[in-house]
Structures are given as C-alpha cells and as structure tokens.
Design a protein around this motif. Sequence first.
Motif, mmCIF file in Angstrom:
data_model
loop_
_atom_site.group_PDB
_atom_site.id
_atom_site.type_symbol
_atom_site.label_atom_id
_atom_site.label_comp_id
_atom_site.label_asym_id
_atom_site.label_seq_id
_atom_site.Cartn_x
_atom_site.Cartn_y
_atom_site.Cartn_z
ATOM 1 N N TRP A 125 3.755 14.034 5.207
ATOM 2 C CA TRP A 125 3.636 14.132 3.825
ATOM 3 C C TRP A 125 2.234 14.547 3.458
ATOM 4 C CZ3 TRP A 125 7.700 15.821 2.328
ATOM 5 C CH2 TRP A 125 9.071 15.423 2.539
ATOM 6 N N MET A 126 1.350 13.840 4.152
ATOM 7 C CA MET A 126 -0.157 14.066 3.768
ATOM 8 C C MET A 126 -0.401 15.550 4.392
ATOM 9 S SD MET A 126 -2.031 11.200 5.766
ATOM 10 C CE MET A 126 -3.657 11.357 5.450
ATOM 11 N N ASP B 295 -6.327 4.566 -0.213
ATOM 12 C CA ASP B 295 -6.094 3.396 0.464
ATOM 13 C C ASP B 295 -5.318 2.596 -0.386
ATOM 14 O OD1 ASP B 295 -5.963 0.815 1.821
ATOM 15 O OD2 ASP B 295 -8.333 1.025 1.981
ATOM 16 N N PRO B 296 -4.195 2.107 -0.017
ATOM 17 C CA PRO B 296 -3.448 1.328 -0.936
ATOM 18 C C PRO B 296 -3.970 -0.134 -1.036
ATOM 19 C CG PRO B 296 -2.074 1.686 1.035
ATOM 20 C CD PRO B 296 -3.398 2.532 1.183
ATOM 21 N N ASN B 297 -4.684 -0.583 -0.156
ATOM 22 C CA ASN B 297 -5.237 -2.007 -0.094
ATOM 23 C C ASN B 297 -6.636 -1.882 -0.450
ATOM 24 O OD1 ASN B 297 -2.820 -2.676 1.228
ATOM 25 N ND2 ASN B 297 -3.605 -1.995 3.151
ATOM 26 N N ALA C 28 1.740 5.501 -2.069
ATOM 27 C CA ALA C 28 1.332 5.008 -1.033
ATOM 28 C C ALA C 28 2.295 5.144 0.265
ATOM 29 C CB ALA C 28 1.116 3.374 -1.364
ATOM 30 N N GLY C 29 3.333 4.801 -0.063
ATOM 31 C CA GLY C 29 4.457 4.999 1.053
ATOM 32 C C GLY C 29 4.633 6.529 1.557
ATOM 33 N N ARG C 30 4.452 7.402 0.685
ATOM 34 C CA ARG C 30 4.480 8.726 1.273
ATOM 35 C C ARG C 30 2.993 9.210 2.102
ATOM 36 N NH1 ARG C 30 7.523 13.453 -0.622
ATOM 37 N NH2 ARG C 30 5.499 14.275 -1.134
ATOM 38 N N TRP C 31 2.091 8.746 1.324
ATOM 39 C CA TRP C 31 0.650 9.339 2.211
ATOM 40 C C TRP C 31 0.215 8.211 3.264
ATOM 41 C CZ3 TRP C 31 -2.665 10.841 -2.640
ATOM 42 C CH2 TRP C 31 -2.389 12.187 -3.026
ATOM 43 N N ALA C 32 1.378 7.359 3.577
ATOM 44 C CA ALA C 32 1.058 6.535 5.020
ATOM 45 C C ALA C 32 1.658 7.457 6.009
ATOM 46 C CB ALA C 32 1.667 5.413 4.676
ATOM 47 N N ASN C 33 2.219 8.613 5.940
ATOM 48 C CA ASN C 33 2.872 9.593 6.906
ATOM 49 C C ASN C 33 2.145 10.722 6.977
ATOM 50 O OD1 ASN C 33 4.558 11.170 7.918
ATOM 51 N ND2 ASN C 33 6.560 10.365 7.165
#
Length: 147
Positions: free
Chosen positions: A83-84, A142-144, A75-80
């Motif tokens: 990294w995506m 979507d982590p949420n 989740a942390g990496r794919w918020a950026n």
Amino acid sequence: MALIENAPKITGGGPALEAPRSKRSPRSTKTNFELYAWLFMRLSGILLVVLVIGHLIIQLIIDGGVTRIGFAFVAGRWANPFWMTWDLVMLWLAELHGVNGLRTIINDYAERDQTRFWLKVLLYTSALIVLFTGTLVIFTFDPNIGQ
Ligand code: HEM
C-alpha cells in the motif's frame, strides 16, 4: 475536365485556426521532450484509472467505507509495503500528470512571456513541495511516535 473544375478546393477550406501562442524554442526541436510528455499523459492516465478507482473503492465503499478511516486505518495500511508503493506511485503519477497538463494549459493561454514564466515557477514550486512532503510522510510515518 468538368469533374476537375467542379471539385472542392482543398486549400483554405478548413476551419481557421489561430497561430499557437507558445513560440517554438530552439531546444524543443533538438529533443523529443514534447513527444514523451504526450506519451506520458496517455500512459499515466491509464495507470491512474486503476490506481484512483481502486483507491476510491477501498477507501469509500468496501468494508464500511469512509466511516472506518482514521489514524488506525492509515497506520495499518502504511505498515504494508504494497500500500505504501500504491500510494507513492499514485502521488507521483497524479502530481506529474497534473503538472504536465497545467504546463500545457499555461503554454496555451498565458500570452506574455513573463506571465508564462512566473506561472511555471509557481507550478513547479508547488509540485516540489507536494512531492517532497507526500513522499516524506509515506516513508517516515510512524504510528508510535510520541509514545
Ligand atoms: C484518472 C485517470 C486520468 C486519465 C485517464 C487522464 C487522462 C488524460 C489525458 C489523456 C490527457 C491529455 C489530454 C490532451 O492532451 O488533450 C489529460 C490531460 C490532463 N489531465 Fe488527466 N487523466 C487522469 C487523471 C488526472 C488527474 C488525477 C489530474 C490532476 C491531478 C489530471 C489533470 C490533467 C490536466 C490538468 C490535463 C491537461 C488538460 C488540457 O490539456 O486541457 N488528470 N488527462
């Protein structure tokens, strides 16, 4: 004169090579597809060295290595977006590189036209599924979700 007579024969002296099994299709003489495919294997190979080795070092070695990988890590990496993009380019290059490599292997080893055709149908179908689902996950993760 004696020198010329004793010279090794150039014709027929090399190793015997089997004739290629894949027929030269009329299409392949009109386009440079095989040339670009050859070039793509080299260029994607160079890029993959950087992307894959970087990926392995980050995921497996630095900062605790594999033990820290989990839902929160992804989740942390794919918020950026960086990294995506990294993962997206790695996915597409590895898949297209692998597909093109297997296409070459099928052309080299499948003897019957029908076998070659169905193996390629299988190969391209699997590639579409992998590229579609992989790309979808990277963009829609979507982590949420469900909270
Ligand atoms: C990590 C860096 C990589 C480099 C530098 C690299 C390089 C290459 C090169 C230069 C070729 C062409 C060989 C030829 O035409 O004779 C090739 C073929 C091939 N590659 Fe890669 N590659 C890499 C990663 C991958 C990955 C991740 C896959 C799988 C998804 C893969 C699957 C293949 C296959 C199936 C072939 C065809 C083999 C053959 O023709 O016998 N490669 N690779």
